[in-house]
Motif scaffolding. Structure first.
Motif, short mmCIF file in Angstrom:
data_model
loop_
_atom_site.label_atom_id
_atom_site.label_comp_id
_atom_site.label_asym_id
_atom_site.label_seq_id
_atom_site.Cartn_x
_atom_site.Cartn_y
_atom_site.Cartn_z
N VAL A 131 4.35 5.45 12.10
CA VAL A 131 4.54 4.09 11.58
C VAL A 131 4.31 4.01 10.20
CG1 VAL A 131 2.98 2.01 11.39
CG2 VAL A 131 3.12 3.35 13.75
N ALA A 132 3.47 4.86 9.39
CA ALA A 132 3.62 5.04 7.96
C ALA A 132 5.10 5.46 7.47
CB ALA A 132 2.37 6.14 7.50
N GLY A 133 5.77 6.20 8.23
CA GLY A 133 6.84 6.83 7.68
C GLY A 133 8.09 5.65 7.67
N LEU A 134 7.87 4.84 8.91
CA LEU A 134 8.98 3.69 9.01
C LEU A 134 8.49 2.52 7.90
CD1 LEU A 134 8.76 3.26 12.97
CD2 LEU A 134 10.73 4.25 11.55
N ALA A 135 7.49 2.32 7.67
CA ALA A 135 6.99 1.55 6.68
C ALA A 135 7.67 1.87 5.22
CB ALA A 135 5.54 1.42 6.70
N ILE A 136 7.59 3.23 5.32
CA ILE A 136 7.89 3.73 3.75
C ILE A 136 9.24 3.53 3.73
CG2 ILE A 136 8.23 5.99 2.35
CD1 ILE A 136 5.69 6.65 3.37
N LEU A 137 9.97 3.90 4.68
CA LEU A 137 11.60 3.78 4.83
C LEU A 137 11.84 2.25 4.68
CD1 LEU A 137 12.54 6.30 7.67
CD2 LEU A 137 12.75 6.51 5.05
N GLY A 138 11.27 1.54 5.42
CA GLY A 138 11.16 0.07 5.12
C GLY A 138 11.13 -0.74 3.94
N LEU A 139 10.22 -0.12 3.05
CA LEU A 139 10.15 -0.44 1.97
C LEU A 139 11.06 0.28 0.76
CD1 LEU A 139 8.24 -1.87 -0.55
CD2 LEU A 139 6.85 0.28 -0.62
N PHE A 193 4.70 -3.63 3.06
CA PHE A 193 4.64 -2.13 3.61
C PHE A 193 3.20 -2.09 4.19
CE2 PHE A 193 2.21 1.71 1.92
CZ PHE A 193 2.86 2.56 2.67
N LEU A 194 2.40 -2.47 3.73
CA LEU A 194 0.92 -2.49 4.34
C LEU A 194 0.75 -3.09 5.77
CD1 LEU A 194 -1.45 -3.34 1.00
CD2 LEU A 194 -0.91 -1.07 2.12
N ALA A 195 1.50 -4.19 5.68
CA ALA A 195 1.66 -4.88 7.00
C ALA A 195 2.34 -4.14 8.06
CB ALA A 195 2.22 -6.56 6.83
N GLY A 196 3.26 -3.14 7.54
CA GLY A 196 3.84 -2.40 8.43
C GLY A 196 3.03 -1.36 9.43
N PHE A 197 1.57 -1.33 9.11
CA PHE A 197 0.82 -0.46 9.75
C PHE A 197 0.08 -1.45 10.84
CE2 PHE A 197 0.89 1.63 5.85
CZ PHE A 197 0.65 2.95 6.22
N ILE A 198 0.39 -2.50 10.97
CA ILE A 198 -0.21 -3.56 12.00
C ILE A 198 0.66 -3.42 13.30
CG2 ILE A 198 -0.97 -5.68 12.76
CD1 ILE A 198 -0.93 -6.57 9.88
N PRO A 199 0.29 -2.94 14.45
CA PRO A 199 0.86 -2.68 15.51
C PRO A 199 1.68 -3.78 16.21
CG PRO A 199 -1.32 -1.89 15.77
CD PRO A 199 -1.39 -2.56 14.55
N VAL A 200 3.03 -3.80 16.55
CA VAL A 200 3.91 -4.71 17.07
C VAL A 200 4.25 -5.71 15.79
CG1 VAL A 200 4.31 -6.81 18.53
CG2 VAL A 200 2.84 -4.81 19.07
N VAL A 201 3.31 -6.27 15.21
CA VAL A 201 3.75 -7.08 14.08
C VAL A 201 4.38 -6.40 12.81
CG1 VAL A 201 2.91 -8.46 12.16
CG2 VAL A 201 1.67 -8.66 14.23
N GLY A 202 3.99 -5.20 12.52
CA GLY A 202 4.55 -4.25 11.52
C GLY A 202 6.05 -3.81 11.94
N GLN A 203 6.50 -3.52 13.19
CA GLN A 203 7.54 -3.15 13.84
C GLN A 203 8.61 -4.32 14.16
OE1 GLN A 203 4.56 -1.74 15.21
NE2 GLN A 203 4.88 -0.60 13.18
N ILE A 204 8.31 -5.58 14.33
CA ILE A 204 8.95 -6.64 14.67
C ILE A 204 8.86 -7.69 13.56
CG2 ILE A 204 9.28 -8.34 16.47
CD1 ILE A 204 8.16 -6.61 18.35
N VAL A 205 7.99 -8.37 13.24
CA VAL A 205 7.79 -9.58 12.45
C VAL A 205 8.13 -8.88 10.85
CG1 VAL A 205 6.49 -11.21 11.26
CG2 VAL A 205 6.20 -10.65 13.89
#
Length: 273
Positions: free
Chosen positions: A98-106, A175-187
């Motif tokens: 999840v952290a890796g996806l958030a980093i790539l998204g940012l 980026f921080l919100a990316g760690f929230i399950p479901v919300v971080g990956q969809i919203v």
């Protein structure tokens, strides 16, 4: 020719060129401006091909940087999740994915905005020529002022730095919100595209606004008057830029479409004369 200042009490910024349609229709209309920009691209291939050169240079740099980010994303994910070191392997790996996806998204959000800023600076003469050609087809530039090249370049660079800095400040909470399950990956990706689209719209309309002697605060206010249209255009460009080589091929058309967006936000005609 005197131009009334934006802050004049006689000017109602919120009503300028606002179509009498719903937000969804205006959003789609904004996306349609990019399609019209592509149409102008096809009709002036020689001029538009010049605009690909600076985009190609910038793309080589940013694609290399993003590849490096992907290569080290596992190490970066571990670096920002030290709290998971003592967890079970399953949960630790899940959190770091999840952290890796958030980093790539940012990285993608900042990369697209920064790419646009750098490309516009590198290709300023080319994109200025494209924007001017579009305005000529639409009847010229009302309220044009003579801005020296170096002065325009300095202003463009300063405004670009401000926009990149602001996008960074907005990107950190995402980026921080990316760690929230479901919300971080969809919203969060949807919000990221909207935020990135807004910054791209503000960035790309720079040339036609500078041509009228108007700076960043003014163009931001004008676009806010019809935010759905600006978002529709910006999000369409943002999504195109995420496609491999999309940024290179679409950048000149995006500049043409942004000129249409600028004219529309100023209440000026966007149909060819």
């Amino acid at each position: 020719m005197c131009r009334q200042p934006l802050g004049s009490p006689d000017v109602d910024v919120t009503s300028i060129a606002r179509p009498v349609t719903g937000a969804a229709s205006r959003f789609l209309s904004g996306a349609g401006l990019l399609l019209r920009g592509i149409g102008l691209y096809v009709r002036s291939p020689k001029l538009m091909l010049l605009g690909i050169v600076p985009a190609l240079i910038s793309s080589a740099v940013f694609l290399t940087a993003f590849a490096v980010l992907v290569w080290f994303v596992d190490d970066l994910a571990a670096l920002v999740t030290p709290f998971a070191d003592d967890w079970s392997a399953t949960w630790r790996n899940l959190v770091r994915v999840v952290a890796g996806l958030a980093i790539l998204g940012l990285g993608g959000l900042l990369g697209v905005v920064t790419f646009t800023a750098v490309t516009l600076v590198i290709g300023d003469p080319f994109y200025e020529a494209i924007s001017e050609r579009v305005e000529e087809r639409l009847g010229g530039t009302p309220g044009a002022v003579d801005v020296p090249f170096w002065s325009s370049l300095r202003r463009s660079l300063a405004d670009s730095v401000r926009l990149v800095a602001l996008s960074t400040l907005v990107g950190i909470p995402l980026f921080l919100a990316g760690f929230i399950p479901v919300v971080g990956q969809i919203v969060v990706p949807v919000i990221g595209a909207a935020v990135g689209g807004w910054f791209l719209a503000v960035e790309l309309v720079g040339a036609p606004f500078y041509r009228r002697g108007m700076r960043l605060p003014e163009r931001r206010a004008r676009l806010k008057a019809d935010r759905p249209t600006a978002l529709g255009f910006g999000v369409a460009v943002f999504l195109c830029f995420l496609i491999p080589l999309g940024a290179v091929l679409v950048m000149p058309a995006a500049v043409a479409g942004a000129t249409l967006l600028a004219r529309r936000s100023l209440g000026q005609p966007i149909q060819e004369t």
